[in-house]
Design an enzyme around this catalytic site. Structure first.
Site, mmCIF file in Angstrom:
data_model
loop_
_atom_site.group_PDB
_atom_site.id
_atom_site.type_symbol
_atom_site.label_atom_id
_atom_site.label_comp_id
_atom_site.label_asym_id
_atom_site.label_seq_id
_atom_site.Cartn_x
_atom_site.Cartn_y
_atom_site.Cartn_z
ATOM 1 N N LYS A 202 -4.359 10.686 -2.041
ATOM 2 C CA LYS A 202 -3.984 10.392 -0.662
ATOM 3 C C LYS A 202 -2.781 9.455 -0.602
ATOM 4 O O LYS A 202 -1.864 9.640 0.209
ATOM 5 C CB LYS A 202 -5.175 9.775 0.087
ATOM 6 C CG LYS A 202 -4.866 9.321 1.520
ATOM 7 C CD LYS A 202 -4.387 10.482 2.383
ATOM 8 C CE LYS A 202 -4.014 10.038 3.788
ATOM 9 N NZ LYS A 202 -5.139 9.556 4.581
ATOM 10 N N CYS A 256 -0.648 5.569 8.550
ATOM 11 C CA CYS A 256 -0.642 6.265 7.251
ATOM 12 C C CYS A 256 0.640 5.983 6.480
ATOM 13 O O CYS A 256 0.638 5.207 5.535
ATOM 14 C CB CYS A 256 -0.828 7.768 7.464
ATOM 15 S SG CYS A 256 -2.463 8.225 8.077
#
Length: 426
Positions: A202, A256
């Protein structure tokens, strides 16, 4: 089966509704009573296309309810925030608290999944000891895994189902048990691995995008220096079959790309000089746009009277188009910088953001933003902004100036007489 989801935010709510829609009983847990009450009333406290209808449907069918307290369940999904501090280090207090809550009701056979983006070894080194404190053993008595979310605001309802998922267990059986659960509502391919690899996966995804954006931003800075249009340069470069450069902009926002690469750097700063440099460049973009605005306006009369003040109108304050999410928005940073200048008046119009949001200068209509403006900054390319009557709106301005930070309205100068058009990256 019963699923308990801890954290009812931009990821937790759509995840809870999606799982519930597959026929599984879900309880969502959040300490914010306003969110809990909204969910239990079938009302969506965030903006996301298609989610309001889905949420109301699962609530009406009794498949989803919300609570401030964790309840026993068969599967626990932790989707709480993982912010960073002023030193750009990850703050895992919410993960710790959520894990401790799960540990208080954990029983044999349960599955615990961390979906929150986290630094490498969070699942194994932070969560596992807390969950095992009650005497159960991870990987045999219960199953522990990390499965990072990889959805984008505006398409969450679709992507939660269709996107591939990476599931990393603290052992093979944990990955297998967790994968069996996700197959109940995920149609994309499921890839199993170990927990730390899943965490790194990720972080790599968002670091890649952050570095790519930094390249685009650097080209934009250079293009302004040498006198070319960065948008044309990037468009032509992308005609190469193996090149795919993203777009420049006023900075990188959201929870993010603006955060996750720093988790990589925090793991070992000496091993991540490229990612660090890219993040610092992206973080410099709001200040660069602040300076460009000052240059366009010819400076400000600091401490001057009302006749000396200059009004700057912003179209958009969210971190990306067609969303109400303004977490870490670079536009907010530009607005804050301008707000510190006594000779600047700020007006911000964003049709997606609630009028009660704590944003300086927020107004209710584009007319309020354009009226007597000396400069209009198109900062976020919401769909609504392509439909405005700019001929009429610029007629309300004191000076017809547009600073297009998104290359959204490149033809407007030719269409409106007397409009001065400025473009980020040119």
């Amino acid at each position: 089966m019963k699923v308990c989801i801890l954290g009812l935010g931009y990821i937790g709510i759509p995840t809870a509704a999606t799982i519930a829609n597959s026929g599984i009983n879900v309880i969502g847990v959040d300490p914010n009573t306003k969110i809990v009450d909204a969910i239990n009333a079938g009302k969506l406290p965030i903006e996301e296309p298609g989610l309001a209808e889905l949420l109301k449907s699962v609530c009406d069918r009794g498949l989803l309810k919300a609570s401030a307290e964790v309840e026993p369940a068969d599967v626990f999904i932790i989707a709480v925030p993982t912010p960073m501090n002023e030193e750009k280090k990850p703050v895992l207090d919410y993960v710790k608290a959520a894990t401790s809550s799960v540990a208080s009701v954990l029983k044999k056979g349960d599955i615990v999944v961390l979906e929150s983006t986290s630094p490498p070894r969070t699942t194994a080194d932070l969560m596992r000891p807390i969950l095992e404190s009650g005497g159960l053993t991870a990987g045999t008595d219960f199953y522990l895994a990390h499965s990072p979310e990889r959805v984008i605001p505006g398409r969450m309802v679709e992507e939660l189902i269709s996107n591939d998922r990476v599931i990393g267990g603290i052992n093979a059986v944990s990955a297998e048990k967790t994968a069996e659960f996700y197959k109940k509502f995920v149609q994309g391919e499921i890839h199993t691995t170990d927990a730390t690899t899943a965490e790194m996966c990720k972080l790599l995804e968002n670091s890649f995008r952050g570095v790519n954006i930094a390249i685009a931003n650097e080209i934009a800075i250079l293009s302004e220096k040498v006198g070319v249009n960065a948008w044309e340069v990037i468009n032509l470069a992308n005609k190469h079959p193996r090149v795919n450069i993203l777009q420049p902009g006023p900075g990188v926002g959201g929870h993010c790309i603006a955060i996750d690469p720093w988790f990589v750097v925090s793991a070992d700063e000496q091993s991540a000089p490229l990612i660090k440099a890219a993040m610092l460049l992206n973080e410099s973009m709001p200040y660069r746009q602040f300076k460009r605005i000052k240059e366009i306006l010819g400076g400000f009369a600091i401490g001057g009277g009302n006749s000396d003040r200059k009004k700057i109108a912003f179209l958009g304050a969210a971190f990306k188009p067609n969303t109400d999410d303004f977490r870490h928005s670079p536009v907010i940073e530009i607005i804050e910088l301008l707000s510190d200048i006594s000779g600047a008046e700020i007006a911000v119009f964003d049709p997606h953001i609630d009028s009660e949001a704590a944003i300086k200068g927020l107004v209710d209509s584009p007319e309020d933003a354009f009226k007597d403006a000396d400069l209009v900054c198109l900062a976020v390319h919401h769909d609504e902004f392509y439909k405005l009557d700019y001929h009429r709106l610029f007629g309300l301005c004191r000076n017809k100036r547009l600073f297009d930070m998104r290359n959204a309205l490149p033809n407007l100068q030719a269409e409106i007489t007397g409009l001065d058009y400025y473009l980020l990256g040119r």
